[in-house]
Scaffold this motif. Structure first.
Motif, short mmCIF file in Angstrom:
data_model
loop_
_atom_site.label_atom_id
_atom_site.label_comp_id
_atom_site.label_asym_id
_atom_site.label_seq_id
_atom_site.Cartn_x
_atom_site.Cartn_y
_atom_site.Cartn_z
N LYS A 153 19.75 -5.16 5.85
CA LYS A 153 19.42 -5.39 7.25
C LYS A 153 17.91 -5.26 7.45
N PRO A 154 17.25 -6.28 8.01
CA PRO A 154 15.80 -6.21 8.19
C PRO A 154 15.38 -5.11 9.16
N ILE A 155 14.26 -4.47 8.86
CA ILE A 155 13.64 -3.50 9.76
C ILE A 155 12.30 -4.10 10.17
N TYR A 156 12.03 -4.12 11.47
CA TYR A 156 10.83 -4.79 11.97
C TYR A 156 9.54 -4.02 11.67
N HIS A 157 8.46 -4.79 11.51
CA HIS A 157 7.12 -4.24 11.36
C HIS A 157 6.54 -3.93 12.74
N PHE A 158 5.41 -3.20 12.74
CA PHE A 158 4.69 -2.93 13.99
C PHE A 158 3.21 -3.21 13.78
N VAL A 159 2.65 -4.08 14.61
CA VAL A 159 1.25 -4.54 14.58
C VAL A 159 0.72 -4.80 13.17
N GLY A 160 1.61 -5.27 12.30
CA GLY A 160 1.20 -5.68 10.97
C GLY A 160 0.87 -4.56 10.01
N THR A 161 1.20 -3.30 10.37
CA THR A 161 0.81 -2.17 9.52
C THR A 161 1.98 -1.28 9.12
N SER A 162 2.73 -0.74 10.11
CA SER A 162 3.91 0.10 9.84
C SER A 162 3.64 1.20 8.81
N THR A 163 2.82 2.15 9.22
CA THR A 163 2.39 3.19 8.28
C THR A 163 3.30 4.42 8.26
N PHE A 164 4.34 4.45 9.06
CA PHE A 164 5.29 5.57 9.00
C PHE A 164 6.29 5.35 7.86
N SER A 165 5.79 4.84 6.77
CA SER A 165 6.58 4.57 5.58
C SER A 165 5.75 4.93 4.36
N GLU A 166 6.38 5.43 3.31
CA GLU A 166 5.63 5.80 2.11
C GLU A 166 4.98 4.59 1.45
N TYR A 167 5.56 3.41 1.65
CA TYR A 167 4.96 2.16 1.19
C TYR A 167 5.09 1.15 2.32
N VAL A 209 0.83 -1.20 0.00
CA VAL A 209 0.00 0.00 0.00
C VAL A 209 0.87 1.25 0.00
N LYS A 210 0.49 2.22 -0.83
CA LYS A 210 1.11 3.53 -0.79
C LYS A 210 0.39 4.36 0.26
N ILE A 211 1.09 4.71 1.32
CA ILE A 211 0.50 5.48 2.41
C ILE A 211 0.52 6.97 2.05
N LEU A 212 -0.66 7.57 2.06
CA LEU A 212 -0.76 9.00 1.73
C LEU A 212 -0.89 9.87 2.97
N PHE A 213 -1.57 9.35 4.00
CA PHE A 213 -1.74 10.10 5.25
C PHE A 213 -1.63 9.13 6.42
N THR A 214 -0.94 9.56 7.47
CA THR A 214 -0.87 8.73 8.67
C THR A 214 -0.98 9.61 9.90
N SER A 215 -1.63 9.09 10.93
CA SER A 215 -1.78 9.80 12.19
C SER A 215 -0.81 9.24 13.21
N LEU A 216 -0.67 9.96 14.31
CA LEU A 216 0.16 9.50 15.42
C LEU A 216 -0.75 9.13 16.58
N CYS A 217 -0.73 7.88 16.98
CA CYS A 217 -1.51 7.40 18.12
C CYS A 217 -0.57 7.23 19.31
N HIS A 218 -1.11 7.40 20.51
CA HIS A 218 -0.24 7.25 21.69
C HIS A 218 0.32 5.84 21.82
N THR A 219 -0.35 4.86 21.22
CA THR A 219 0.19 3.50 21.23
C THR A 219 1.54 3.45 20.53
N ASP A 220 1.69 4.20 19.44
CA ASP A 220 2.99 4.27 18.77
C ASP A 220 4.05 4.81 19.72
N VAL A 221 3.70 5.86 20.45
CA VAL A 221 4.64 6.48 21.40
C VAL A 221 5.01 5.49 22.50
#
Length: 257
Positions: free
Chosen positions: A135-149, A36-48
């Motif tokens: 070098k692998p970069i880990y995913h987060f909760v199966g989504t990892s939206t702080f990436s353009e893709y 998926v091409k991510i166009l908009f992402t929010s910041l949730c306190h869970t990420d923090v």
């Protein structure tokens, strides 16, 4: 489609350290996955919370983010319900649609795709789709939206109306659905009942809206920040309590209102 994409992503290399904008490689989707091409992402306190890694197993480097809106770029083998160009929202608690939980009206804790904060790889092959110089970069909760893709299991992607503004509906991925669902599907307030909402952030406002839809007659908003009260009226709150204005425990204040 079918090739590695290089794009920008906000990578957390260590707990609590500033995120770093990096060029990452995003592998093509495998079976039952979509890219998926991510166009908009929010910041949730869970990420923090998980970025700080104060109360859980640290897993770094990692790409956080789970509240977003985007467009399907390509699909993997076996994916039939989504196609390139579809507008979608990520869903960190996915649905396989086959297990007893998915078929139940009382639970959405899918046996396969329920939220797992300790899993930093894809379910299909146990590997990450993100890497930097091999070098692998880990995913987060199966989504990892702080990436353009990003790459997600198809069960963690919800197709939406393409006319919906992605910059606004992205919060449906977490905050709005969490609060609304807590009211309508869990608390289930009877029509004419009194409801108290503790905290009037995104989740709290959505919970108030859910209580309003359910028919609650009194919706008491509780928050330490009185500047939130006026906005909360738009979401159904009828009265408010600021605990700082009272000496009694707040539950007693609400009970005798």
């Amino acid at each position: 489609a079918g090739k590695v994409i290089k794009c920008k992503a906000a990578v957390a290399w260590e707990a609590g350290k500033p995120l770093s904008m990096e060029e990452v490689e995003v592998a093509p989707p495998q079976a039952m996955e979509v890219r998926v091409k991510i166009l908009f992402t929010s910041l949730c306190h869970t990420d923090v919370y998980f970025w700080e890694a104060k109360g859980q197993t640290p897993m770094f480097p990692r790409i956080f983010g789970h509240e977003a809106g985007g467009i399907v770029e390509s699909v993997g083998e076996g994916v039939t319900e989504l196609a390139p160009g579809d507008h979608v929202l990520p869903v960190f608690t996915g649905e396989c649609k086959e297990c007893p939980h998915c078929k139940s009206a009382e639970s959405n804790m899918c046996d396969l795709l329920r939220i797992n904060t300790d899993r930093g790889v894809m379910i299909g092959d146990g590997k990450s789709r993100f890497s930097i110089d091999g070098k692998p970069i880990y995913h987060f909760v199966g989504t990892s939206t702080f990436s353009e893709y990003t790459v997600m299991h198809v069960g963690c992607v919800a197709k939406i109306n393409p006319e919906a503004p992605l910059d606004k509906v992205c919060v449906l991925s977490c905050g709005i659905s969490t609060g609304l669902g807590a009211s309508i599907n869990v608390a289930k307030p009877p029509k004419g009942s009194t409801v108290a909402i503790f905290g009037l952030g995104a989740v709290g406002l959505a919970a108030a809206e859910g209580a309003r839809i359910a028919g609650a007659s009194r919706i008491i908003g509780v928050d330490l920040n009185a500047s939130r009260f006026e906005e909360a009226r738009k979401f159904g709150c009828t009265e408010f309590v600021n605990p700082k204005d009272h000496t009694k425990p707040v539950q007693q204040v609400c009970f005798f209102m």
